[in-house]
Design an enzyme around this catalytic site. Structure first.
Site, PDB file in Angstrom:
ATOM      1  N   GLY A  81       0.834  -1.200   0.000  1.00 17.96           N
ATOM      2  CA  GLY A  81       0.000   0.000   0.000  1.00 17.96           C
ATOM      3  C   GLY A  81       0.873   1.255   0.000  1.00 17.96           C
ATOM      4  O   GLY A  81       2.107   1.167   0.038  1.00 17.96           O
ATOM      5  N   GLN A  82       0.229   2.399  -0.043  1.00 24.66           N
ATOM      6  CA  GLN A  82       0.983   3.660  -0.094  1.00 24.66           C
ATOM      7  C   GLN A  82       1.849   3.831   1.161  1.00 24.66           C
ATOM      8  O   GLN A  82       3.070   4.014   1.087  1.00 24.66           O
ATOM      9  CB  GLN A  82       0.028   4.850  -0.157  1.00 24.66           C
ATOM     10  CG  GLN A  82      -0.923   4.842  -1.309  1.00 24.66           C
ATOM     11  CD  GLN A  82      -1.691   6.147  -1.359  1.00 24.66           C
ATOM     12  OE1 GLN A  82      -1.213   7.153  -1.881  1.00 24.66           O
ATOM     13  NE2 GLN A  82      -2.883   6.152  -0.807  1.00 24.66           N
ATOM     14  N   ALA A 114      -5.390  -2.110   4.950  1.00 23.32           N
ATOM     15  CA  ALA A 114      -6.762  -1.691   5.230  1.00 23.32           C
ATOM     16  C   ALA A 114      -7.604  -1.841   3.977  1.00 23.32           C
ATOM     17  O   ALA A 114      -7.072  -1.840   2.858  1.00 23.32           O
ATOM     18  CB  ALA A 114      -6.804  -0.227   5.688  1.00 23.32           C
ATOM     19  N   THR A 168      -8.285   7.031  10.372  1.00 20.22           N
ATOM     20  CA  THR A 168      -8.722   7.961   9.334  1.00 20.22           C
ATOM     21  C   THR A 168      -9.608   9.089   9.868  1.00 20.22           C
ATOM     22  O   THR A 168     -10.351   8.893  10.838  1.00 20.22           O
ATOM     23  CB  THR A 168      -9.512   7.195   8.255  1.00 20.22           C
ATOM     24  OG1 THR A 168     -10.117   8.120   7.361  1.00 20.22           O
ATOM     25  CG2 THR A 168     -10.607   6.339   8.869  1.00 20.22           C
ATOM     26  N   TYR A 171     -16.958   2.546   5.594  1.00 19.81           N
ATOM     27  CA  TYR A 171     -15.501   2.587   5.767  1.00 19.81           C
ATOM     28  C   TYR A 171     -15.145   3.232   7.108  1.00 19.81           C
ATOM     29  O   TYR A 171     -14.373   2.664   7.890  1.00 19.81           O
ATOM     30  CB  TYR A 171     -14.858   3.360   4.605  1.00 19.81           C
ATOM     31  CG  TYR A 171     -13.394   3.693   4.819  1.00 19.81           C
ATOM     32  CD1 TYR A 171     -12.414   2.707   4.761  1.00 19.81           C
ATOM     33  CD2 TYR A 171     -12.994   5.013   5.084  1.00 19.81           C
ATOM     34  CE1 TYR A 171     -11.070   3.017   4.968  1.00 19.81           C
ATOM     35  CE2 TYR A 171     -11.659   5.326   5.281  1.00 19.81           C
ATOM     36  CZ  TYR A 171     -10.698   4.328   5.235  1.00 19.81           C
ATOM     37  OH  TYR A 171      -9.378   4.637   5.444  1.00 19.81           O
ATOM     38  N   LYS A 216     -13.345   1.376  10.314  1.00 21.75           N
ATOM     39  CA  LYS A 216     -12.063   1.839  10.856  1.00 21.75           C
ATOM     40  C   LYS A 216     -12.221   2.196  12.334  1.00 21.75           C
ATOM     41  O   LYS A 216     -11.331   1.919  13.151  1.00 21.75           O
ATOM     42  CB  LYS A 216     -11.556   3.046  10.061  1.00 21.75           C
ATOM     43  CG  LYS A 216     -11.107   2.733   8.645  1.00 21.75           C
ATOM     44  CD  LYS A 216      -9.816   1.899   8.578  1.00 21.75           C
ATOM     45  CE  LYS A 216      -8.613   2.650   9.092  1.00 21.75           C
ATOM     46  NZ  LYS A 216      -7.378   1.827   8.978  1.00 21.75           N
ATOM     47  N   TRP A 235      -6.306  12.025   3.571  1.00 23.62           N
ATOM     48  CA  TRP A 235      -5.967  12.466   2.214  1.00 23.62           C
ATOM     49  C   TRP A 235      -4.559  12.010   1.817  1.00 23.62           C
ATOM     50  O   TRP A 235      -3.719  12.822   1.417  1.00 23.62           O
ATOM     51  CB  TRP A 235      -6.095  13.988   2.118  1.00 23.62           C
ATOM     52  CG  TRP A 235      -7.477  14.545   2.267  1.00 23.62           C
ATOM     53  CD1 TRP A 235      -8.533  13.997   2.939  1.00 23.62           C
ATOM     54  CD2 TRP A 235      -7.957  15.794   1.733  1.00 23.62           C
ATOM     55  NE1 TRP A 235      -9.631  14.817   2.847  1.00 23.62           N
ATOM     56  CE2 TRP A 235      -9.302  15.929   2.121  1.00 23.62           C
ATOM     57  CE3 TRP A 235      -7.378  16.813   0.978  1.00 23.62           C
ATOM     58  CZ2 TRP A 235     -10.075  17.035   1.772  1.00 23.62           C
ATOM     59  CZ3 TRP A 235      -8.149  17.916   0.641  1.00 23.62           C
ATOM     60  CH2 TRP A 235      -9.474  18.028   1.023  1.00 23.62           C
TER      61      TRP A 235
HETATM   62  P1  NDP Z   1      -3.694   1.549   0.317  1.00 19.22           P
HETATM   63  O1  NDP Z   1      -5.081   1.392  -0.191  1.00 19.22           O
HETATM   64  O2  NDP Z   1      -2.679   2.205  -0.513  1.00 19.22           O
HETATM   65  O3  NDP Z   1      -3.124   0.125   0.714  1.00 19.22           O
HETATM   66  C1  NDP Z   1      -3.880  -0.749   1.482  1.00 19.22           C
HETATM   67  C2  NDP Z   1      -3.083  -2.009   1.706  1.00 19.22           C
HETATM   68  O4  NDP Z   1      -3.949  -2.915   2.395  1.00 19.22           O
HETATM   69  C3  NDP Z   1      -2.632  -2.700   0.420  1.00 19.22           C
HETATM   70  O5  NDP Z   1      -1.307  -3.109   0.568  1.00 19.22           O
HETATM   71  C4  NDP Z   1      -3.557  -3.894   0.322  1.00 19.22           C
HETATM   72  O6  NDP Z   1      -2.955  -5.034  -0.241  1.00 19.22           O
HETATM   73  C5  NDP Z   1      -3.833  -4.162   1.789  1.00 19.22           C
HETATM   74  N1  NDP Z   1      -5.046  -4.953   1.900  1.00 19.22           N
HETATM   75  C6  NDP Z   1      -6.287  -4.658   1.426  1.00 19.22           C
HETATM   76  N2  NDP Z   1      -7.109  -5.687   1.655  1.00 19.22           N
HETATM   77  C7  NDP Z   1      -6.365  -6.640   2.271  1.00 19.22           C
HETATM   78  C8  NDP Z   1      -6.624  -7.940   2.744  1.00 19.22           C
HETATM   79  N3  NDP Z   1      -7.843  -8.518   2.607  1.00 19.22           N
HETATM   80  N4  NDP Z   1      -5.631  -8.645   3.328  1.00 19.22           N
HETATM   81  C9  NDP Z   1      -4.403  -8.108   3.452  1.00 19.22           C
HETATM   82  N5  NDP Z   1      -4.079  -6.888   3.024  1.00 19.22           N
HETATM   83  C10 NDP Z   1      -5.060  -6.166   2.431  1.00 19.22           C
HETATM   84  O7  NDP Z   1      -3.829   2.251   1.745  1.00 19.22           O
HETATM   85  P2  NDP Z   1      -2.999   3.477   2.344  1.00 19.22           P
HETATM   86  O8  NDP Z   1      -1.561   3.150   2.366  1.00 19.22           O
HETATM   87  O9  NDP Z   1      -3.476   4.702   1.678  1.00 19.22           O
HETATM   88  O10 NDP Z   1      -3.575   3.479   3.831  1.00 19.22           O
HETATM   89  C11 NDP Z   1      -2.779   3.109   4.955  1.00 19.22           C
HETATM   90  C12 NDP Z   1      -3.581   3.346   6.207  1.00 19.22           C
HETATM   91  O11 NDP Z   1      -3.939   4.726   6.286  1.00 19.22           O
HETATM   92  C13 NDP Z   1      -4.890   2.565   6.284  1.00 19.22           C
HETATM   93  O12 NDP Z   1      -5.105   2.190   7.610  1.00 19.22           O
HETATM   94  C14 NDP Z   1      -5.937   3.574   5.872  1.00 19.22           C
HETATM   95  O13 NDP Z   1      -7.195   3.284   6.435  1.00 19.22           O
HETATM   96  C15 NDP Z   1      -5.344   4.840   6.457  1.00 19.22           C
HETATM   97  N6  NDP Z   1      -5.793   6.050   5.802  1.00 19.22           N
HETATM   98  C16 NDP Z   1      -5.688   6.177   4.440  1.00 19.22           C
HETATM   99  C17 NDP Z   1      -6.140   7.329   3.821  1.00 19.22           C
HETATM  100  C18 NDP Z   1      -6.049   7.520   2.342  1.00 19.22           C
HETATM  101  O14 NDP Z   1      -6.372   8.613   1.873  1.00 19.22           O
HETATM  102  N7  NDP Z   1      -5.600   6.540   1.580  1.00 19.22           N
HETATM  103  C19 NDP Z   1      -6.732   8.428   4.595  1.00 19.22           C
HETATM  104  C20 NDP Z   1      -6.779   8.183   6.009  1.00 19.22           C
HETATM  105  C21 NDP Z   1      -6.315   7.041   6.571  1.00 19.22           C
HETATM  106  P3  NDP Z   1      -2.994  -5.309  -1.819  1.00 19.22           P
HETATM  107  O15 NDP Z   1      -2.283  -4.156  -2.454  1.00 19.22           O
HETATM  108  O16 NDP Z   1      -2.292  -6.586  -1.970  1.00 19.22           O
HETATM  109  O17 NDP Z   1      -4.464  -5.343  -2.161  1.00 19.22           O
END
Ligand code: NDP
Length: 295
Positions: free
Chosen positions: A11-12, A60, A101, A125, A129, A150
């Site tokens: 993820g990011q 997530a 979040t 969502y 969370k 964001w």
């Molecule tokens: P991303 O959507 O970029 O990445 C989410 C990660 O979760 C991916 O690596 C994905 O794996 C993994 N994932 C999703 N489903 C599953 C699953 N069933 N089992 C295992 N892994 C899973 O998220 P961010 O990096 O943006 O978010 C990081 C955190 O920050 C999270 O907790 C998010 O709630 C929180 N957040 C994010 C915001 C945003 O704007 N994005 C805003 C506020 C909070 P795969 O790539 O293999 O699917």
């Protein structure tokens, strides 16, 4: 340094964390193929095998609109899996680091939200969370929850990359101008998280356990989605790229499956006072990210 087990390394935030942490820590970084959060019970064995001193959960279910129709999956990934990780962390005497979040709020407060403000999520969502946050807080584990918003970076799916594409492809791009927040670069989140862990020495759970709690962690300042888009457009134009015209529209003109909070800026005072850490202003972070910095 503490042994770290990181979930969500594709993820990011997870990607940025992995790059940064691998320099200084013994790190096991897992993606969804290694550990599926829709089957939370299986995570116990994963934690046992890695024997971590710190568990970081950057995984997530982040598809905000899809979550409305997939509540079961969102709850498993965002609420039940973190609950299992917290239990496992407590059992192992490890510190759990988790991300939350601004979507736990409805955005009607009218001033920046502190960690003590009561949540009131508008959609599945945010509710999922919030359940995860509460499960961790009630688990008895040593934990740090960093609440952000964001999030963007140079890979994955996010507003920066979408906007760059639309500004190149279209003649005009309409962007919501009545939702406010602080665009937060994933590299800044990773740097701040790593700095806190680096300062904790060899037993992070012992050192940081006394600071267990929820901490807002966003870039400084605030803007609207339109303001964020305008900053992206200005930088593309300055680099000589032809770009589309931007128009600010109301949320009502861009209906989405899930409602979003209108004004959910987060107050980062507690993070600064507890750890002496602050993320850069959002515009400064945008320039750093666009320059191709890793963190
Ligand atoms: P991303 O959507 O970029 O990445 C989410 C990660 O979760 C991916 O690596 C994905 O794996 C993994 N994932 C999703 N489903 C599953 C699953 N069933 N089992 C295992 N892994 C899973 O998220 P961010 O990096 O943006 O978010 C990081 C955190 O920050 C999270 O907790 C998010 O709630 C929180 N957040 C994010 C915001 C945003 O704007 N994005 C805003 C506020 C909070 P795969 O790539 O293999 O699917």
């Amino acid at each position: 340094m503490s042994r770290i087990l990181l979930f969500g390394c594709n993820g990011q935030v997870g990607w940025a964390l992995a790059r940064r942490l691998q320099r200084d820590f013994p790190l096991t970084a897992l993606d969804s193929a290694d550990a599926d959060f829709t089957r939370p019970e299986e995570l116990r064995a994963v934690v046992r095998a890695a024997q971590p001193q710190v568990i970081i959960n950057a995984a997530a279910y982040t598809a905000v609109d899809q979550a409305e129709d997939n509540a079961e999956a969102a709850l498993a990934v965002n609420a039940r899996a973190p609950a299992v990780l917290a239990e496992a962390a407590r059992g192992a005497g490890a510190l759990l680091v988790h991300y939350s979040t601004d979507y736990v709020f409805d955005g009607t407060k009218g001033s920046p939200y502190t960690e003590d403000d009561p949540p009131s999520p508008l959609g599945v969502y945010g509710r999922s969370k919030l359940e995860g946050d509460l499960a961790i807080q009630e688990s008895g584990a040593a934990y740090l929850i960093f609440r952000t918003q964001w999030v963007y970076g140079l890979r994955g799916r996010n507003f920066l990359l979408t906007m760059q594409r639309l500004l190149r492809e279209r003649r005009e791009v309409r962007v919501v101008g009545d939702q406010f927040g602080a665009p937060t670069w994933c590299g800044a989140i990773a740097a701040a998280s790593a700095a806190i862990l680096s300062g904790a020495g060899d037993d992070a759970a012992a050192t940081l356990g006394g600071h267990s709690g929820l901490y807002n962690m966003t870039c400084g300042g605030e803007t609207s989605w339109y303001g964020f888009a305008a900053a992206i457009r200005d930088r593309m134009a300055a680099a000589g790229e032809p770009v589309a015209r931007l128009e600010s529209i109301a949320s009502a003109e861009y209906p989405t499956r899930a409602a979003r909070p209108a004004h959910a800026v987060l107050d980062n005072t507690r993070l600064a006072e507890t750890f002496g850490i602050g993320l850069p202003d959002w515009l400064e972070a945008l320039d750093t990210a666009l320059a191709g910095a890793q963190d």
